[in-house]
Design an enzyme around this catalytic site. Sequence first.
Site, PDB file in Angstrom:
ATOM      1  N   CYS A   1     -25.240   1.649 -12.788  1.00 60.14           N
ATOM      2  CA  CYS A   1     -24.606   1.038 -11.612  1.00 60.14           C
ATOM      3  C   CYS A   1     -25.480   1.155 -10.377  1.00 60.14           C
ATOM      4  O   CYS A   1     -25.331   0.370  -9.434  1.00 60.14           O
ATOM      5  CB  CYS A   1     -23.241   1.665 -11.368  1.00 60.14           C
ATOM      6  SG  CYS A   1     -23.271   3.464 -11.248  1.00 60.14           S
TER       7      CYS A   1
ATOM      8  N   GLU B   1     -14.980   2.831  -8.973  1.00 61.09           N
ATOM      9  CA  GLU B   1     -16.444   2.795  -8.913  1.00 61.09           C
ATOM     10  C   GLU B   1     -16.859   1.561  -9.697  1.00 61.09           C
ATOM     11  O   GLU B   1     -16.971   1.584 -10.915  1.00 61.09           O
ATOM     12  CB  GLU B   1     -17.030   4.083  -9.497  1.00 61.09           C
ATOM     13  CG  GLU B   1     -18.444   4.378  -9.005  1.00 61.09           C
ATOM     14  CD  GLU B   1     -19.517   3.655  -9.801  1.00 61.09           C
ATOM     15  OE1 GLU B   1     -19.943   2.565  -9.345  1.00 61.09           O
ATOM     16  OE2 GLU B   1     -19.915   4.155 -10.847  1.00 61.09           O
TER      17      GLU B   1
END
Length: 510
Positions: free
Chosen positions: A301, A267
């Site tokens: 993010c 990720e």
Amino acid sequence: MESLNFDKYPFLAELGFEKESYGCYTNGEWKSGEETVNSVNPHDNSITATVKLATPENYEECIKSMEAEKAAWMMLPAPARGEIVRQVGERMREKKDALGSLVALEMGKVKNEGDDEVQEVIDTCDFACGLSRALEGKVLPSERPGHMMLECWNPLGIVGVITAFNFPTAVFGCNACIALICGNLILWKGSDTTPLVSIATAKIFADVLKENGFNSVVSLCQGNGIEIGELMTNDKRVPLVSFTGSTRVGRIVGNTVSKRFGKTILECGGNNAVIILDDANIEAALEECVSSAVDTTGQVCTSCRRLYLQENIYDDFIEKLVNSYSDIKIGDPFNDETDIGPLHNKAGVEIYKNAIEEIKNQCGKILTGGNVIEGDGNYVEPTIVEIDKDSEIVQTETFAPILYVFKIKDVDEAIKFNNDVPQGLSSSLFTNDLKNYFKWIGPLGSDCGVVNCNVGSNDAEIGGAFGGEKETGGGRVSGSDAWKQYMRRSTCTVNFSTSLPLAQGIKFDV
């Protein structure tokens, strides 16, 4: 050596800290080497504590003690593992205020966001507990009489988890809870700059597991990031590594693990777009846009980095957006009136400053913000920038509250620009026209892993699989069937007849 200030931060005692903090937990004990790292408060860059780091020798101790306990944990029935994870959730509820405070202190996000992060772990514990009674495989029809096929899922063994500073407890929790109910053991390397949160979170998991007879199912190896990271990614005894961080480091992790035919969950970077069409609920879109762009000071993010507005609403929306930014309260994360706190560290401030210079070099126009706030802390102004869509800086992720704004003609042009970056994590479209939305989620729509409608880019629930495509890495964590990444699948064929027919009708006479 700085010792913990229990008078100033009473929640530290509640989390079980003592005068010294050790970076390694395994086999029921806390230990470390002599190398240390400082825990720094981003609000004023004061040192909160000095933590003794784990060593390569500690890493080896972790692996060996986990290997010794692996069979007992794997053979424990999944619902029994789920019950232990449920107990972790209950302990997290008891420690939520204290751990949320520590997240605010060490990471820099405001207190309610720190609490929300802990709540995410609690929710994942609940989800994982239920999932422990629903892990399933398929029964498949066989082409041969007297035969059946089924899928059997089994744990991988030791799962390595490497996490970043921006979600110092939630990302670990989302990995650990699911991996644990699947029958895996967890070896965790937290961020170098949030060691106290790693220790406190690991202690909650470890204490519950110890009460249930397990001393090494969750082990913490909080050591030098490069050193411990290289050991983990090169270690064949760790069949899966889940990494959260930059695309640059994620590429190294992915290449290293794949060379030994290990598995990864990556990720990495996000460069997320919000698109607002003229048929949208403008007031709701404005509120969600501001939240997506500035929450956690742009260090999520899934933060909104790019905003695309249909031409006929552009001027009015930008005016409202700039006015909204003027109302944002910046300051101490523990002040109830604060909207956003500081950037996490001085390096983040330098990244922000360099990005502002690049924006100017690339003929960007700063509509508001663009300055570092003078003082002891790592405070910067949330920034809105008009810039050409093809500017080089638009292709990169700056982990700071900088929002680029653009005009678009229609949803088709919006989709093109949404997809025209290397990253593919999160995206959001604001529209009240179902034709636009179903185009948005279709095969020629957004190429991201999170594709929202009428909610912000940073809006995600633990019940859905979270992650992204392209340079984001392709991994998925948390909900849906993300659990399958933590297990190995066997296709099992059973012959319960007295004949031996071969597949595809092959005849083999002997």
